[in-house]
Design an enzyme around this catalytic site. Structure first.
Site, PDB file in Angstrom:
ATOM      1  N   HIS A  99      -2.839  -5.019   2.621  1.00  0.00           N
ATOM      2  CA  HIS A  99      -1.932  -6.185   3.296  1.00  0.00           C
ATOM      3  C   HIS A  99      -2.410  -6.441   4.861  1.00  0.00           C
ATOM      4  CE1 HIS A  99       0.385  -5.291  -0.301  1.00  0.00           C
ATOM      5  NE2 HIS A  99       0.511  -4.129   0.204  1.00  0.00           N
ATOM      6  N   GLU A 116       4.290  -0.710   4.384  1.00  0.00           N
ATOM      7  CA  GLU A 116       5.278  -0.224   3.478  1.00  0.00           C
ATOM      8  C   GLU A 116       4.932   1.429   3.499  1.00  0.00           C
ATOM      9  OE1 GLU A 116       3.745  -2.043   0.020  1.00  0.00           O
ATOM     10  OE2 GLU A 116       1.902  -1.235   0.140  1.00  0.00           O
ATOM     11  N   HIS A 174      -4.991   0.727  -0.605  1.00  0.00           N
ATOM     12  CA  HIS A 174      -4.235   1.515  -1.242  1.00  0.00           C
ATOM     13  C   HIS A 174      -4.135   1.257  -2.555  1.00  0.00           C
ATOM     14  CE1 HIS A 174      -1.495  -1.627   0.265  1.00  0.00           C
ATOM     15  NE2 HIS A 174      -1.002  -1.513  -0.642  1.00  0.00           N
ATOM     16  N   ARG A 194      -6.046  -8.581  -3.219  1.00  0.00           N
ATOM     17  CA  ARG A 194      -6.698  -7.832  -4.332  1.00  0.00           C
ATOM     18  C   ARG A 194      -8.314  -7.640  -3.969  1.00  0.00           C
ATOM     19  NH1 ARG A 194      -5.849 -10.939  -8.302  1.00  0.00           N
ATOM     20  NH2 ARG A 194      -3.640 -10.290  -8.515  1.00  0.00           N
TER      21      ARG A 194
END
Length: 317
Positions: A99, A116, A174, A194
């Site tokens: 991200h 996150e 990740h 992705r």
């Protein structure tokens, strides 16, 4: 105290852990995600009980403003709730992702990036995940490794045990592996690039789109010695496991009653029960609080009394 109806998401890779974990009377299969608290457009959670029953999270923010989220948060985020809370159950490997930071997201024409964290619930024996780079690579090497199917060789891999914490700042590569069951706390954002999808095809026989160029620009190529958050597993006190500009999270593992004091905090607080059962008292209300529950405490809450044998995450901005 505000509780929401969970948004259950059926996915190709979803498992069978979320329904029993949340004690739901539901027969849905392949539930990959439960969105517990969400203000994401077209995916807003709805209040399940009490005076606000039937209202969406974003309606609440518009109505209650700083009384719900806190003065500084309301000035910073306006009518958008800043956090998205999920449970994720992966029966298969998820794609490898990254991200962008807020700054890079803005440059790429997106509203914001995404930082996150994961808290590992009871996962399958041997379940693993990827988090961070274990060797130094350049953006060009990264593109070559995606092309020749060796990108996983550059990633740090971890076996997942209940109670493990992984902080994933924007820019860190990740992926959740098969058998992982996690609680996720993240910025309200759906920007995901992705990187690699193990050459899998969708139901129509097509490869899923990769975002190689956007990802290359977004990746933080720093290599660290350890990407698992180390913390002391202590009873009956809050243990901070993550802090960043977007959220602060602590773990409480209670075997005796405790009062959480929020008089000095200018923020909402979210409590996520990950094990056991107890009760919560706040603002003249009392409710059960057991594994699978997620409760939003408005910023006007001065204190919360928790009793029972219950383990939970506390997060706020």
């Amino acid at each position: 105290m505000i509780k929401f109806e969970p948004l259950l998401k059926q996915t190709l890779w979803g498992g069978d852990k979320i329904i029993p974990f949340k004690h739901l009377n539901d027969t849905l299969e392949n539930v990959g995600e439960s969105w517990e608290i969400s203000g994401v457009k077209d995916n807003e959670t709805i209040v399940s009980e009490g005076e606000y029953k039937g209202k969406s999270l974003n309606q609440l923010v518009r109505e209650l403003k700083d009384k719900l989220v806190g003065q500084e948060n309301y000035e910073r985020f306006g009518d958008e709730f800043p956090l998205l809370i999920k449970f994720i159950d992966a029966r298969q490997d998820l794609s490898i992702q990254v991200h962008p930071t807020d700054e890079i997201a803005h440059r790429q024409g997106k509203t914001r990036g995404k930082t996150e964290m994961w808290y590992a619930l009871e996962s399958a024996p041997g379940a693993q995940l990827y988090n961070g780079l274990k060797q130094q690579i350049t953006p060009e090497q990264y593109k070559q490794m995606v092309e020749n199917d060796t990108i996983t060789d550059a990633l740090a891999r971890y076996e997942v045990n209940e109670g493990d914490v992984f902080f994933i700042p924007a820019g860190r590569i990740h992926a959740i592996g098969a058998g992982c069951f996690v609680a996720e706390i993240q910025q309200t954002s759906d920007v995901t690039y992705r990187i690699y999808d193990f050459k899998r095809k969708d139901k129509n026989g097509n490869y899923r789109e990769l975002h190689t160029e956007l990802a290359a620009e977004s990746i933080d190529y720093t290599v660290l010695p350890n990407y698992r958050a180390e913390y002391e597993r202590t009873k009956n006190e809050g243990v901070q496991v993550a802090t960043c500009p977007y959220f602060t999270t602590a773990i409480y593992d209670l075997t005796e009653p405790m009062t959480l004091d929020y008089t000095e905090l200018d923020s909402f607080v979210i409590l996520i029960a990950v094990k056991g059962e107890g009760t919560i008292k706040a603002n003249g209300q009392e409710t059960t609080f057991r594994m699978g529950d997620t409760i939003l405490q408005p910023a006007t809450t001065a204190e919360v009394k928790v009793s029972g044998e219950v383990k939970f995450l506390e997060t706020f901005v």
